[in-house]
Motif scaffolding. Structure first.
Motif, PDB file in Angstrom:
ATOM      1  N   HIS A   5      70.626  74.766  54.886  1.00 47.73           N
ATOM      2  CA  HIS A   5      70.300  73.668  53.974  1.00 47.73           C
ATOM      3  C   HIS A   5      71.536  73.332  53.156  1.00 47.73           C
ATOM      4  O   HIS A   5      72.310  74.213  52.784  1.00 47.73           O
ATOM      5  N   ALA A   6      71.721  72.063  52.842  1.00 45.64           N
ATOM      6  CA  ALA A   6      72.845  71.627  52.017  1.00 45.64           C
ATOM      7  C   ALA A   6      72.412  71.579  50.562  1.00 45.64           C
ATOM      8  O   ALA A   6      71.304  71.151  50.241  1.00 45.64           O
ATOM      9  N   ALA A  22      76.239  75.225  51.646  1.00 45.36           N
ATOM     10  CA  ALA A  22      75.130  75.389  52.586  1.00 45.36           C
ATOM     11  C   ALA A  22      74.681  76.840  52.557  1.00 45.36           C
ATOM     12  O   ALA A  22      75.486  77.756  52.368  1.00 45.36           O
ATOM     13  N   GLN A  30      75.944  81.705  50.364  1.00 44.30           N
ATOM     14  CA  GLN A  30      76.238  80.286  50.492  1.00 44.30           C
ATOM     15  C   GLN A  30      77.660  80.094  51.004  1.00 44.30           C
ATOM     16  O   GLN A  30      78.525  80.943  50.806  1.00 44.30           O
ATOM     17  N   ARG A  33      81.030  73.767  52.069  1.00 43.49           N
ATOM     18  CA  ARG A  33      81.182  72.942  53.269  1.00 43.49           C
ATOM     19  C   ARG A  33      82.141  71.775  53.062  1.00 43.49           C
ATOM     20  O   ARG A  33      83.048  71.568  53.835  1.00 43.49           O
TER      21      ARG A  33
END
Length: 153
Positions: A5-6, A22, A30, A33
């Motif tokens: 997930h972003a 992400a 995390q 990105r």
């Protein structure tokens, strides 16, 4: 296997935008990105609708000295007739000319300085090889191709 997930990190501002990270739905580690959401959206759209429609594509890594890797790549691409349709920061580039297009990116992290992952698309493998050859011979950059789509015969 689930996609990551972003997340938009408003505590990490950059150029009137913020860092995109992400991680999985369980909240594990995390990964940074893109430096900005605007770059992430432009990179994704350009990859899909410009590079991705080319008959031949290749993916790989461009490696060079950490400081100014993209500042050394930009003049080479300009000499090859490429323009930059969207302004980007120090971790992302979009290049295009009528017969070819390329996206480059690296996570905004010191661990990846000196590396840019790229996807290059064009009319055929010969054209892509000529572009990559110019990048490798006209600069202090190394080019490594990992995958061709469709695979070369």
């Amino acid at each position: 296997m689930m996609p990551l997930h972003a997340f938009y990190d408003l505590e990490a501002p950059a150029r009137a935008d913020a860092l995109v990270t992400a991680r999985d739905a369980l909240g594990n580690e995390q990964h940074d990105r893109f430096e900005t959401l605007r770059e992430m959206l432009a990179w994704g759209a350009f990859l899909q609708f410009r590079v991705g429609i080319m008959p031949q594509q290749c993916e790989g890594m461009i490696t060079g000295e950490p400081s100014g890797l993209l500042s050394r790549l930009d003049p080479v691409m300009s000499r090859l007739g490429f323009t930059q349709p969207v302004p980007t920061g120090p971790y992302c580039r979009l290049y295009e000319r009528p017969d070819a297009a390329m996206v480059c990116s690296s996570p905004p992290s010191a661990d990846f300085e000196g590396n840019q992952v790229f996807t290059l698309g064009g009319g055929d493998a010969g054209a892509l090889r000529r572009i990559l050859g110019e990048i490798a011979t006209e600069s202090s950059l190394e080019v490594e191709v990992d995958e061709w789509t469709p695979p070369l015969q």
